[in-house]
Design a protein around this motif. Structure first.
Motif: not given
Lengths: 510, 545
Positions: B96-100, B344-347, B446-448
């Motif tokens: 559930x994390x991301x690197x932008x 995109x839940x993480x964004x 990324x997008x469930x």
């Protein structure tokens, strides 16, 4: 306190050659070795088992000559051996100097293609050897100095050699030397034990697979001195003894069983070394047979700028070859082999794809479950019989570490693999020895237990070996030189790195 | 325009390079015909409407490499080309994390520091190193690669230029350059960074389109190949062509036609005709025959030589080298019509990075394992995906409120392994759908809700790309970008300067130096070679009349 003209730290093959070369030029040389015996990785062995290196194929006549050693000595000529590529169905393939044969003596259909490939690589190897027998190009000598002119002449010779190949071969050379062994071999051969043997030879000792670009170079490197494989008379110990004799004949002082704890530096110039037992040995010239990270530790990192430190830290040296020695119960021949094959070099690499697949787990810090093996039958001085096997891939940084369980597993895999091709071998084995890359690292100081102290990949060769900016042997403070396998042209029991380093040190000292 | 039977030059294939070569020749006053097998032009730089209301850039999908010299020479903006840079990008993780990735330096630094303070510091040295390599390589793209075995003045001149440029770097930088060119992107990133996610995010460009893994030597160069372009002078920036990638081909085609060029679509070249070692023209699949003293093939070298040329009189060395040319299918493509913007839940809300390239690979090992799957002839269990939603920036791509998503997938083999047999014939609909399912699983990291958003989806395995576009094995670069196939080795040693052993036959596609990507450089370079050779030998005279 003793005074020398030069001190060599580490009495491996390259250290011995470097010492002898310097000694013959009238220098008063001391060669210091931590272990009780010389030879470093080449002669390292445990409990009377076979040494790490078990055959000669790349020993440099040029290095021997400069070290004052007779090239034609029986020790080196020894016994030339064939290679046998093992097959699980017992249909082994025999590689001789003049072609490839089936077990029954009939010619293998891929014989011609194999010979052509090998011949081509040998030609290339001969060309590249001219580069190996000199320091890598570069340096800061003035443009009209003797050194620079000599270098230009050498490069011109290589250039002319290239031209002499003819246009089309020259172009092909410039392509092939950059290519990967998998593609180049399979362009001319179907995949199978013949291709597998070439792929295995190209990756031995390296942390790379046959599909990795640049691996053809490793194969060419192996064939740089003609490619003949010799089991030296008296084993690797005898080879090392000969080099030790050479160093002694050059009036070198030999100090085995002595550990260097510090390389002494004053005002940015080396002044000698300090040993662990408290002696101080003085010399304005120190050649280190150790890899660059260890050497910089001995001088202290403050002598290197941050850029050099970063580059040294980034030198890749990840050993992937383990030694597995299988003790045999008696002198009886190995099962499934003909009598004339009893001393042959055995390769287990059924195909190039197999070799690549063996490499996969090593990338993720696992050992190959189906490894690539090079094995030789040897007899030790005490009369014991062994199969000396180099097993890949067994990465130094194995996930979970090289526990006893992991070592046993590797021995088991090795026996299982060989027993498939030589059914019944298992029953002849009475004991196994496993020497893992991290044991090699501990015992010899080679980083990662890597044969070449630094991976022989295109980005770590020639002017980039061991790293950009330190390719011409001089290392940090004035008077300090690297002379080990991590420097140009690289390792194997070859001796050129030590010889080049010694000559370079002499030139700089002038 | 009515078709004539004779032209000054014929270009086989209306890809962007073929059109570029044709446009340059037309501007030089030649009467040029472009023939194309498909009913449309563009090759792999194409926009297609496969579901009403949506436009797919169904092969190449983003633009950066197109040389600005070419855009300027051919007046492409005048003919409708607009490239809109996008900013940012992201890699999403399973937890559930991301690197932008932000184009704003400070924002990027903060984001990197969130993952690793050390890496935030290291980024500067990393990007400087890449930028230095970009600056070094760019001047070579629109020049010929010298033949090192030749003593002709032109080759010696080009070689001297290379030596001068290399010497100009100084010995330290030259060493760094040699090292960069020969190392793997994995090792290069390991030297700079510690965080796996950051490394995985940056590594993608090192493998896109190749049959190499992130730890294969030479992939650092492949990364460079993706960074050496620019948009509006922003080196390394990428953007969307308004109207999809076909807009590029269309603009080049318009420029070409405006200068008297003719394009004939719907019938591919059956045979390139030659007589006495000299090219005569082309015979098309529809039976038409056109004559010209010059034929430039936009097809890859294998297709050109193996399928469309009489090889009996060609030098054996050459045909052997062509047969051994490595051109491996390693990528697939999904083009998706979405009913609305996916979640995109993480964004964070209203973030800019969703407008960029998005990935879901978390480590270099994961990427390397994806490569191992491909070596075995399977599509990756966890493929690398490069996905973008261009309709956020370019409203022409989808109906209002709806969106278009382009997903580049790696690795997917051409000769699929099913039960131990490797063959392209194994690409059945069921296999293709199974691969699409794997990719949708990756996207859903990324997008469930992705599966609920899909209105239409085009799935292209390497086989489809080969069949439709004509790229052998579906290789997007018309040949691997490995050092043994680059520069003077591209496509094969001795034939790196666009001409081929049949006089008058030229190669103008990505098989030629400097290689693939929507760059136009091979086309422009080939046109230059053609104009130089054919005018010097005076052959143009009779035809120009």
């Amino acid at each position: 306190m003793s005074n020398f003209d030069a001190i060599v730290v580490g009495g491996g093959i390259n250290g011995l050659v470097a010492g002898a070369v310097l000694g013959r030029k009238g220098k008063k040389v001391c060669i210091i070795e931590r272990a009780d015996r010389f030879g470093g990785m080449a002669s390292y062995a445990v409990d009377g088992g076979p040494s790490l290196a078990h055959a000669l194929y790349n020993l440099s006549p040029r290095a021997l000559k400069d070290a004052g050693i007779d090239v034609d000595r029986a020790t080196f000529t020894g016994q030339q051996i064939d290679t046998v590529s093992l097959a699980d169905d017992g249909n082994h393939i025999v590689f001789k100097a003049n072609g490839v044969y089936w077990n029954d003596g009939s010619q293998h259909p891929q014989s011609k293609a194999w010979c052509e490939l090998i011949q081509r690589f040998k030609t290339y190897g001969g060309l590249l050897r001219q580069l190996a027998e000199a320091p890598p190009p570069g340096g800061h000598s003035a443009s009209l100095s003797r050194a620079r002119l000599a270098e230009m002449l050498r490069l011109a010779k290589v250039g002319i050699g290239l031209k002499m190949l003819g246009k089309s071969e020259m172009r092909r050379f410039l392509q092939v030397v950059l290519s990967n062994v998998y593609d180049i071999v399979l362009d001319d051969l179907p995949d199978g034990p013949v291709a597998g043997m070439l792929a295995a030879d190209a990756i031995r000792g390296a942390a790379t697979g046959p599909r990795s670009p640049g691996t053809v170079f490793n194969l060419i490197y192996r064939l740089g001195h003609g490619g003949t494989i010799t089991q030296p008379t008296g084993g690797m110990t005898a080879v090392v003894d000969t080099l030790v004799d050479g160093a002694k004949a050059a009036d070198c002082t030999l100090l085995p069983g002595t550990e260097v704890s510090r390389i002494l530096v004053d005002l940015d110039a080396v002044t000698g070394v300090q040993t662990a037992d408290g002696q101080t040995l003085r010399a304005p010239l120190v050649l280190s047979n150790l890899a660059s990270p260890l050497t910089s530790q001995l001088t202290g990192p403050s002598l290197f700028d941050i850029e050099a430190t970063r580059r040294i830290r980034n030198i890749r040296a990840r050993g992937t070859a383990a030694k597995v020695n299988l003790r045999l119960k008696d002198a009886s021949p190995l099962p499934g082999l003909k009598s004339e094959q009893k001393d042959a070099r055995l390769i287990y690499a059924p195909s190039a794809d197999y070799v690549e697949a063996a490499f996969n787990p090593a990338k993720y810090r696992e050992m190959s479950k189906a490894p690539v093996i090079e094995a030789l039958r040897t007899e030790q001085p005490d009369g014991s019989h062994w199969v000396s096997a180099i097993v890949q891939y067994a990465p130094s940084d194995l996930d979970g570490g090289w526990t006893q369980e992991a070592q046993d597993r590797l021995a088991q895999i090795t026996v299982d693999t060989l027993d498939c091709a030589l059914p019944g071998l298992r029953e002849q084995i009475t004991d196994t020895q496993v020497i893992t890359p991290d044991q090699i690292a501990t015992a010899t100081g080679a980083p990662g237990g890597h044969w070449h102290h630094a991976e022989m990949s295109l980005d770590q060769l020639l002017t980039l070996r061991p790293a950009n900016g330190i390719s011409r042997y001089a290392f940090g403070p004035k008077g300090l030189f690297l002379c080990g396998a991590a420097t140009h042209p690289g390792g194997d029991v070859m001796g050129l790195a030590g010889r080049n380093a010694a000559l370079m040190a002499l030139e700089v000292q002038k | 325009m009515a078709l004539e039977s004779r032209y000054d030059a014929i270009v086989a294939g209306a890809g962007h390079n073929g059109l570029t070569a044709a446009a340059y020749m037309a501007r030089a006053g030649m009467n040029v015909l472009v023939v194309e097998k498909n009913g449309w032009i563009g090759g792999a730089a194409v926009s297609r409407s496969l579901h009403e209301g949506w436009t797919y850039s169904n092969c190449s999908y983003v633009c950066s490499l197109l040389r600005r010299e070419i855009a300027r020479d051919l007046d492409l903006p005048k003919y409708g080309l607009q490239v809109i840079p996008y900013e940012g990008g992201a890699s999403f993780t399973r937890d559930g994390d991301h690197f932008a990735y932000y184009s704003d330096h400070n924002a990027l630094r903060r984001e990197m520091a969130r993952h690793s303070a050390r890496d935030a510091d290291a980024y500067r040295a990393y990007s400087q190193a890449i930028m230095r390599q970009c600056r070094f390589i760019r001047p070579f793209l629109l020049r010929d690669a010298p033949d090192p075995a030749s003593l002709r003045p032109r080759d010696l001149g080009e070689l001297a230029y290379l030596v001068k440029k290399a010497h100009g770097l100084g010995s330290r930088e030259l060493g760094e350059t040699l090292k960069f060119w020969t190392m793997s992107i994995g090792d290069f990133l390991d030297e700079h960074f510690e965080n796996g996610l950051i490394k995985a995010h940056l590594a993608g460009s090192g493998i896109i389109g190749t049959g190499l893994g992130v730890y294969s030597p030479g992939t650092a160069y492949v990364l460079l190949h993706h960074y050496m372009g620019d948009i509006d002078g922003g080196i390394g920036a990428w953007g969307f062509a308004r109207g999809g990638m076909g807009a590029i081909s269309n603009a080049i085609a318009a420029s070409f036609k405006d200068h008297g060029g003719t394009i004939h679509t719907g019938a591919g070249v059956e045979k390139i005709l030659s007589k006495d070692g000299r090219v005569q023209g082309v015979a098309l699949e529809d039976g038409k025959v056109f004559y010209a003293p010059v034929v430039a093939s936009n097809m890859d070298i294998k297709r050109t030589i193996q399928h469309h040329v009489d090889t009996t009189d060609l030098p054996h060395d050459f045909t052997k080298a062509v047969n051994n040319f490595k051109i491996r299918g390693s990528s697939a493509k999904l083009n998706i019509s979405l009913d609305q913007f996916p979640d995109f839940p993480a964004a964070p809300e209203h973030t800019s990075f969703l407008r960029g390239d998005m990935h879901v690979s978390e480590s270099l090992f994961e990427l390397e394992r994806a490569y191992d799957d491909w070596k075995d002839g399977r599509w990756s269990e966890k493929p690398y995906i490069d996905m973008l939603i261009p309709s956020q920036i370019d409203p022409t791509m989808a109906p209002t409120g709806a969106h278009m998503m382009t997903v580049f997938v790696q690795y997917a083999p051409y000769d699929l392994n099913v039960d131990g047999t490797r063959s392209a014939d194994n690409w059945t609909d069921a296999q293709r759908n199974a691969m699409a399912d794997t990719v949708l699983n990756q996207i859903s990291v990324a997008c469930p809700d992705i599966r609920d958003r899909v209105v239409h989806m085009e799935v292209r395995s390497p086989l489809e790309i080969e069949r439709e576009v004509g790229l052998t094995e579906g290789n997007i670069f018309q040949g691997e970008l490995t050092f043994d196939q680059l520069f003077f080795n591209r496509p094969v040693p001795g034939w790196s300067q666009y001409s081929l052993p049949i006089k008058g036959l030229y190669l103008c596609g990505s098989s030629a130096h400097p290689g693939g990507g929507v760059m136009g450089a091979p086309g422009a370079n080939a046109a230059r070679a053609i104009l130089r050779h054919e005018t010097r030998h005076g052959r143009m005279k009779g035809y120009a009349a």
